[in-house]
Design an enzyme around this catalytic site. Structure first.
Site, short mmCIF file in Angstrom:
data_model
loop_
_atom_site.label_atom_id
_atom_site.label_comp_id
_atom_site.label_asym_id
_atom_site.label_seq_id
_atom_site.Cartn_x
_atom_site.Cartn_y
_atom_site.Cartn_z
N GLY A 28 0.82 -1.21 0.00
CA GLY A 28 0.00 0.00 0.00
C GLY A 28 0.85 1.25 0.00
N LEU A 30 0.44 3.65 -2.03
CA LEU A 30 0.80 3.55 -3.45
C LEU A 30 1.29 4.89 -4.02
CD1 LEU A 30 -2.20 1.37 -4.70
CD2 LEU A 30 0.02 0.63 -3.81
N GLY A 33 5.38 4.73 -8.74
CA GLY A 33 6.18 3.53 -8.97
C GLY A 33 5.28 2.29 -8.98
N HIS A 34 4.39 2.19 -7.96
CA HIS A 34 3.45 1.07 -7.93
C HIS A 34 2.55 1.09 -9.16
CE1 HIS A 34 4.06 1.55 -3.43
NE2 HIS A 34 4.33 0.27 -3.61
N GLY A 147 9.03 -4.56 -8.68
CA GLY A 147 9.90 -3.45 -9.05
C GLY A 147 11.37 -3.82 -8.90
N LYS A 149 13.56 -1.77 -8.14
CA LYS A 149 14.16 -1.00 -7.05
C LYS A 149 14.57 -1.96 -5.93
CE LYS A 149 13.21 1.43 -3.38
NZ LYS A 149 12.16 1.64 -2.46
N ASP A 150 13.72 -2.95 -5.69
CA ASP A 150 14.05 -3.99 -4.70
C ASP A 150 14.71 -5.15 -5.45
OD1 ASP A 150 12.81 -2.71 -2.37
OD2 ASP A 150 10.97 -2.97 -3.49
N SER A 185 9.51 5.72 -3.33
CA SER A 185 9.36 4.77 -2.23
C SER A 185 8.30 5.29 -1.29
CB SER A 185 10.69 4.64 -1.47
OG SER A 185 10.46 4.06 -0.20
O1 PAF Z 1 7.93 -4.99 -2.15
C1 PAF Z 1 7.02 -4.98 -1.30
O2 PAF Z 1 6.22 -4.04 -1.20
C2 PAF Z 1 6.86 -6.16 -0.36
O3 PAF Z 1 8.10 -6.65 0.02
C3 PAF Z 1 5.97 -7.27 -0.90
C4 PAF Z 1 6.55 -7.89 -2.17
C5 PAF Z 1 4.58 -6.72 -1.19
C6 PAF Z 1 5.83 -8.41 0.11
O4 PAF Z 1 5.24 -7.97 1.29
#
Ligand code: PAF
Length: 284
Positions: A28, A30, A33-34, A147, A149-150, A185
């Site tokens: 959430g 959001l 990026g999301h 993403g 980014k992670d 972020s």
């Molecule tokens: O990247 C994220 O927001 C979280 O690590 C995820 C993938 C939703 C898991 O909780």
């Protein structure tokens, strides 16, 4: 847009999918990026497919002194953004639903999780993998979008999907950035104006390391020293958690340049920990 508030409701819905499903798991709060992940999900399955977003602040992936309780939860806004982005269904499980008392089975990736964020956030990726696998089981997507980014998270989830034969195709989507280069972020809202002004130096530090690599530098130490210098000069409020040059696939660090160099960093501004990365041979 359908809203599914329990695991049981989600599972019932998934048992009846009659079209391709693309899934975007989120916590959430959001931002654009999301939404770029949601658009990628739509591209993956087309107009006739279904796009599902989950919103769940996963307690398993927060350490005892991290920001679980203050993590932003603007649910009404999130639902509005999902609706506007053409999401078909939002899964909103409760913590009781996904983390039952006495849970004793967890997913532990044991190789790629050791370094980078895994080193400073013990148990984090165990929490991520466990919840992502549960989400996959409940949503049953054909495709899931994460993403870049992670980067480490995506690499670990790829490993989980491979090693546990999870029937889903993973898609990595490029990092979305503010105009000044700061990676988007949900945690950026924690930054004070001074911290926010210095935070884009994280990106510039990685770029200066990448620049050296492109010029032919092969010593990891010298590349990292260049990046560190930028941070010291341009972000005196920042405290480096890690700054590393690793292989983009294996996440292993070596003294000489890895085959596919990835610069990755986590920097604290106050209590806020920001991460970013730059794959040097990718479309940068
Ligand atoms: O990247 C994220 O927001 C979280 O690590 C995820 C993938 C939703 C898991 O909780």
């Amino acid at each position: 847009m359908q809203i599914l508030r329990t695991a049981a409701a989600m599972a019932r819905r998934s048992a009846r999918w009659d079209r391709k499903v693309a899934f975007v798991p989120t916590m959430g709060a959001l931002h654009d990026g999301h939404l770029s992940l949601v658009h990628e999900a739509r591209r993956q399955v087309g107009k006739r497919g279904a796009v599902v977003v989950s919103i769940f602040v996963n307690p398993l992936q927060f350490g005892p002194n991290e920001d679980l309780s203050r993590y932003p939860r603007p649910l009404a806004r999130d639902l509005r953004l999902c609706r506007e982005a053409g999401v078909d269904a939002v899964f909103l499980p409760s913590p009781e639903d996904l983390t039952p008392a006495g849970q004793s089975v967890f997913v532990d990736e044991s190789l790629l999780s050791a370094g980078l964020c895994g080193a400073s956030r013990p148990g984090h990726f165990r929490g991520v993998c466990t919840i992502v696998l549960k989400l996959f089981n409940l949503v049953r997507p054909d495709v899931a979008v994460f993403g870049q980014k992670d980067w480490q998270q995506l690499a670990i989830i790829r490993r989980m999907v491979r090693d546990l034969n999870v029937p889903v195709r993973l898609v990595g989507a490029p990092t979305h950035r503010e105009a000044d280069g700061l990676a988007m972020s949900s945690r950026n809202v924690y930054l004070s104006p001074e911290e926010r002004a210095q935070a884009p130096a994280l990106r510039r530090a990685l770029q200066s390391g990448a620049e050296l690599i492109r010029k032919g530098e092969t010593s990891t130490a010298r590349v990292l020293a260049a990046a560190r210098k930028v941070l010291a000069r341009e972000a005196p409020l920042g405290r480096i958690d890690y700054l590393e040059l690793v292989d983009a696939d294996t996440l292993a660090s070596t003294r000489r340049l890895p085959a596919q160099p990835l610069l990755a960093a986590a920097v604290f501004f106050g209590r806020t920990r920001l991460i970013d990365n730059l794959a040097v041979v990718a479309a940068e």
